[in-house]
Write a protein that holds these residues in place. Structure first.
Motif, PDB file in Angstrom:
ATOM      1  N   VAL A 166       0.921  -1.197   0.055  1.00  0.00           N
ATOM      2  CA  VAL A 166       0.009   0.008   0.027  1.00  0.00           C
ATOM      3  C   VAL A 166       0.939   1.216  -0.129  1.00  0.00           C
ATOM      4  N   ASP A 167       0.610   2.257  -0.762  1.00  0.00           N
ATOM      5  CA  ASP A 167       1.192   3.448  -0.652  1.00  0.00           C
ATOM      6  C   ASP A 167       0.624   4.415   0.151  1.00  0.00           C
TER       7      ASP A 167
ATOM      8  N   MET B  21      -1.470   9.868   4.357  1.00  0.00           N
ATOM      9  CA  MET B  21      -0.587   9.697   5.407  1.00  0.00           C
ATOM     10  C   MET B  21       0.883   9.869   4.905  1.00  0.00           C
ATOM     11  N   GLY B  22       1.375  11.422   4.796  1.00  0.00           N
ATOM     12  CA  GLY B  22       2.544  11.668   3.980  1.00  0.00           C
ATOM     13  C   GLY B  22       3.713  12.236   4.779  1.00  0.00           C
TER      14      GLY B  22
ATOM     15  N   MET C 207      11.014   7.875   5.786  1.00  0.00           N
ATOM     16  CA  MET C 207       9.907   6.889   5.360  1.00  0.00           C
ATOM     17  C   MET C 207       9.925   6.952   3.691  1.00  0.00           C
ATOM     18  N   ARG C 208      10.239   6.036   3.284  1.00  0.00           N
ATOM     19  CA  ARG C 208       9.997   6.025   1.699  1.00  0.00           C
ATOM     20  C   ARG C 208       9.625   4.666   1.438  1.00  0.00           C
ATOM     21  N   GLY C 209       8.904   4.513   0.225  1.00  0.00           N
ATOM     22  CA  GLY C 209       8.442   3.519  -0.432  1.00  0.00           C
ATOM     23  C   GLY C 209       7.180   2.889   0.163  1.00  0.00           C
ATOM     24  N   LEU C 210       6.900   1.668   0.063  1.00  0.00           N
ATOM     25  CA  LEU C 210       5.551   1.138   0.353  1.00  0.00           C
ATOM     26  C   LEU C 210       5.430   0.468   1.532  1.00  0.00           C
ATOM     27  N   THR C 211       4.191   0.349   2.072  1.00  0.00           N
ATOM     28  CA  THR C 211       3.904  -0.550   3.416  1.00  0.00           C
ATOM     29  C   THR C 211       3.564  -1.916   2.923  1.00  0.00           C
TER      30      THR C 211
END
Length: 171
Positions: free
Chosen positions: A139-140, A146-147, A154-158
């Protein structure tokens, strides 16, 4: 195993189900992991093969084993649990494939924002009284407002992983 799933109404067995998240932080040096402790869900498999259902998570129940971080995740920087207490994945369609694989199309709602979400789900148990499913998808979080990303930490996807067990609902 084939993906033969009995028709009927199904209720999430919360004691035997787990939904977890992980996200790489600290410029790629640390992976933060957590589990949602509050979840509910239900589903229906109809005789024509169509499927519907939803899994709802209590946003405040995310536990990363770090109290201060958990409080920050509950804040407006992330889940904003005061205004958006739940996260919901609603199944819109499911196509059963060979070897116990189900392609699921759904809608994920986080912080009041709904987006389409697909998942390839593996049926790991299927009987007249129980269904167990496992999946992993990404999830992005920025697509859900939630930026927060202080100093680019914090980079990338969860990554979301789940093991869900449903039992036949009583009539």
């Amino acid at each position: 195993m084939t993906a033969a799933v009995e028709t009927g109404l199904w209720q999430l067995d919360t004691t035997r189900s787990v939904i977890a998240v992980s996200h790489v932080t600290m410029w790629g040096m640390v992976t933060v992991k957590g589990e949602f402790n509050g979840l509910t869900g239900e589903g229906e498999v109809r005789p024509d093969g169509t499927v519907s259902g939803a899994v709802t998570l209590d946003a405040a129940s995310l536990d990363t084993k770090h109290k201060k971080r958990d409080e920050h995740l509950r804040s407006a920087d992330f889940f904003d649990v005061e205004h958006h207490p739940t996260l919901v994945f609603a199944v819109r369609d499911a196509v059963f494939r060979q070897s116990g694989v189900v392609e699921v199309e759904g809608q994920l709602t986080v912080r009041g924002v709904s987006r389409p979400q697909t998942a390839t789900v593996k049926v790991t148990e299927s009987s007249a009284d129980a269904i167990a499913l496992t999946t992993e998808f990404t999830v992005d979080r920025e697509q859900f407002g939630m930026g927060w990303n202080r100093l680019g930490m914090m980079r990338g996807l969860t990554t979301v992983t789940s093991t869900l067990r449903f039992t036949r609902a009583s009539a």
